[in-house]
Design a protein around this motif. Structure first.
Motif, short mmCIF file in Angstrom:
data_model
loop_
_atom_site.label_atom_id
_atom_site.label_comp_id
_atom_site.label_asym_id
_atom_site.label_seq_id
_atom_site.Cartn_x
_atom_site.Cartn_y
_atom_site.Cartn_z
N ALA A 165 0.83 -1.21 0.00
CA ALA A 165 0.00 0.00 0.00
C ALA A 165 0.86 1.26 0.00
O ALA A 165 0.54 2.25 -0.67
N ALA A 166 1.98 1.22 0.74
CA ALA A 166 2.90 2.36 0.77
C ALA A 166 3.47 2.64 -0.61
O ALA A 166 3.60 3.81 -1.02
N TYR A 167 3.78 1.58 -1.36
CA TYR A 167 4.32 1.78 -2.71
C TYR A 167 3.27 2.38 -3.63
O TYR A 167 3.58 3.25 -4.47
N VAL A 168 2.03 1.93 -3.51
CA VAL A 168 0.96 2.46 -4.35
C VAL A 168 0.78 3.96 -4.08
O VAL A 168 0.62 4.77 -5.01
N ILE A 169 0.83 4.36 -2.80
CA ILE A 169 0.72 5.78 -2.45
C ILE A 169 1.89 6.57 -3.01
O ILE A 169 1.73 7.65 -3.57
N ALA A 271 9.94 -5.73 -3.34
CA ALA A 271 10.82 -6.88 -3.07
C ALA A 271 10.69 -7.34 -1.62
O ALA A 271 11.07 -8.46 -1.28
N PHE A 272 10.17 -6.47 -0.76
CA PHE A 272 9.87 -6.81 0.63
C PHE A 272 8.64 -7.73 0.69
O PHE A 272 8.54 -8.62 1.55
N PHE A 273 7.70 -7.51 -0.23
CA PHE A 273 6.40 -8.17 -0.22
C PHE A 273 6.48 -9.70 -0.17
O PHE A 273 5.87 -10.32 0.73
N PRO A 274 7.20 -10.37 -1.10
CA PRO A 274 7.20 -11.84 -1.05
C PRO A 274 7.86 -12.42 0.19
O PRO A 274 7.44 -13.47 0.68
N LEU A 275 8.88 -11.75 0.72
CA LEU A 275 9.55 -12.24 1.92
C LEU A 275 8.63 -12.17 3.12
O LEU A 275 8.58 -13.09 3.95
N ALA A 276 7.89 -11.06 3.23
CA ALA A 276 6.96 -10.92 4.36
C ALA A 276 5.75 -11.83 4.20
O ALA A 276 5.21 -12.33 5.20
N LEU A 277 5.35 -12.07 2.98
CA LEU A 277 4.16 -12.88 2.73
C LEU A 277 4.34 -14.32 3.23
O LEU A 277 3.38 -14.94 3.70
N VAL A 278 5.58 -14.84 3.14
CA VAL A 278 5.83 -16.20 3.61
C VAL A 278 6.29 -16.21 5.07
O VAL A 278 6.53 -17.27 5.64
N THR A 279 6.42 -15.03 5.66
CA THR A 279 6.87 -14.83 7.05
C THR A 279 8.37 -15.14 7.19
O THR A 279 8.83 -16.23 6.91
N LEU A 280 9.11 -14.11 7.60
CA LEU A 280 10.56 -14.25 7.77
C LEU A 280 10.97 -13.66 9.12
O LEU A 280 10.95 -12.45 9.31
N PRO A 281 11.34 -14.49 10.08
CA PRO A 281 11.76 -13.97 11.38
C PRO A 281 13.14 -13.31 11.29
O PRO A 281 13.95 -13.68 10.43
#
Length: 342
Positions: A165-169, A271-281
């Protein structure tokens, strides 16, 4: 197995991914002209293509279970790219001015006078600050807020959607500011076919970039995140360096100098999106926080030089050297401090 084949595969994969991205960028450049976008806004738009190698690499790393490579690539590319691209743009601008004035400023001994060889500030348009630098700084701050506090530390699916959403804005703000007159452009079948081929090569390049990096770090006995930080990230900006030289050399200084921030913004969100989508501690808080801290520091210094630099909206030789000095400090902190804890 020897590491050399994997190094060669990595080099070839990075080149293929960026070649594909370039072929996507060309139609997007035409759309920028057709829609009447400013240089800085156009950089934000075209960054979707130029940052696609990092996006593709991180998507592949997330799908294949090597998310640490993607995280290292995300942070590392956002650190090294700022001093590297600004330095190349500065040198290309100086060289262009030298070539243009060389024939007019030669004395009887055929030597250039001091005015023709003295480095001048790299000037960009004011929109570089408000369309690119400040929004990027806010996005970095948002990433820190979402991933560092103990109660929600790490990259989680909700973070992915917030950053998207931040990127879209950010993109909407860039496109709607300072619109220019629309231009008629011609489209042909060849460039459309080439763009499709570029997408295919981008996908394969991203896949084998992750595969090769994983094999290299395994052979070297280093962690995946370190491989992403210093191997994948460093190689990923090499094509951008050559592109920046060409764009700055043609006189498009704002586009050349702001493209790095546009790319970094896309990297920090898409590029943050796919990493967060699968959950990355975040397994090593020191490693993560130091790298994110230098991402933020370079963003702050970049914006500060645009606003307070002399003259405003430019980079002097001193400021270019400071950006490179920050990167050297980063390397020292990593080598003599952080890496000893990994």
């Amino acid at each position: 197995m020897s590491i050399l084949p994997w190094v060669l595969l990595l080099l070839l994969s990075v080149y293929a991914a960026h070649w594909g991205a370039d072929k996507i960028a060309e139609p997007l450049q035409k759309l920028r002209q057709q829609w009447g976008l400013s240089e800085a806004a156009g950089a934000a738009f075209v960054a979707f293509a130029t940052a696609s190698p990092e996006i593709g690499t991180n998507t592949t790393s997330a799908i294949r279970g090597f998310s640490d490579i993607g995280l290292g690539n995300l942070l590392g590319s956002n650190i090294i790219s700022v001093p590297a691209i600004v330095t190349v743009a500065y040198i290309a601008s100086w060289w262009r001015n030298r070539e243009k004035s060389g024939g007019k400023n030669r004395n009887s001994n055929n030597n250039l006078n001091n005015n023709s060889i003295s480095p001048k500030p790299l000037k960009v348009k004011s929109e570089a600050l408000y369309v690119q630098a400040i929004p990027y700084l806010l996005i970095v701050a948002l990433a820190a807020l979402l991933t560092l506090p103990k109660s929600w530390r790490g990259l989680q699916p909700i973070d992915a959607w917030i950053m998207l959403a931040a990127y879209v804005i950010y993109l909407g703000n860039a496109i709607l500011r300072k619109r220019k007159q629309r231009n008629q452009v011609q489209w042909n079948r060849k460039e459309i076919v080439t763009a499709v081929i570029g997408i295919v090569l981008l996908i394969f390049g991203a896949y084998f970039t992750v595969t090769a990096t994983e094999k290299i770090v395994s052979n070297l006995g280093i962690s995946q995140v370190i491989g992403g930080l210093f191997i994948t990230a460093t190689l990923s900006i090499v094509p951008e360096v050559f592109a920046t030289w060409s764009v700055a050399g043609s006189g498009q200084l704002t586009a050349a100098t702001t493209s790095v921030i546009a790319d970094n913004t896309a990297t920090m969100t898409l590029a943050f999106f796919p990493l967060a989508l699968v959950t990355l501690p975040v397994e090593n808080l020191l490693l993560y926080s130091v790298n994110l801290g230098f991402v933020a520091l370079l963003a702050i210094v970049y914006a500060a030089f645009l606003y307070w630099g002399k003259p405003n909206y430019s980079f002097s030789l001193k400021e270019v050297l400071i950006l490179n000095g920050i990167y050297l400090v980063y390397l020292a902190v990593m080598v003599f401090g952080v890496l000893k804890t990994v």
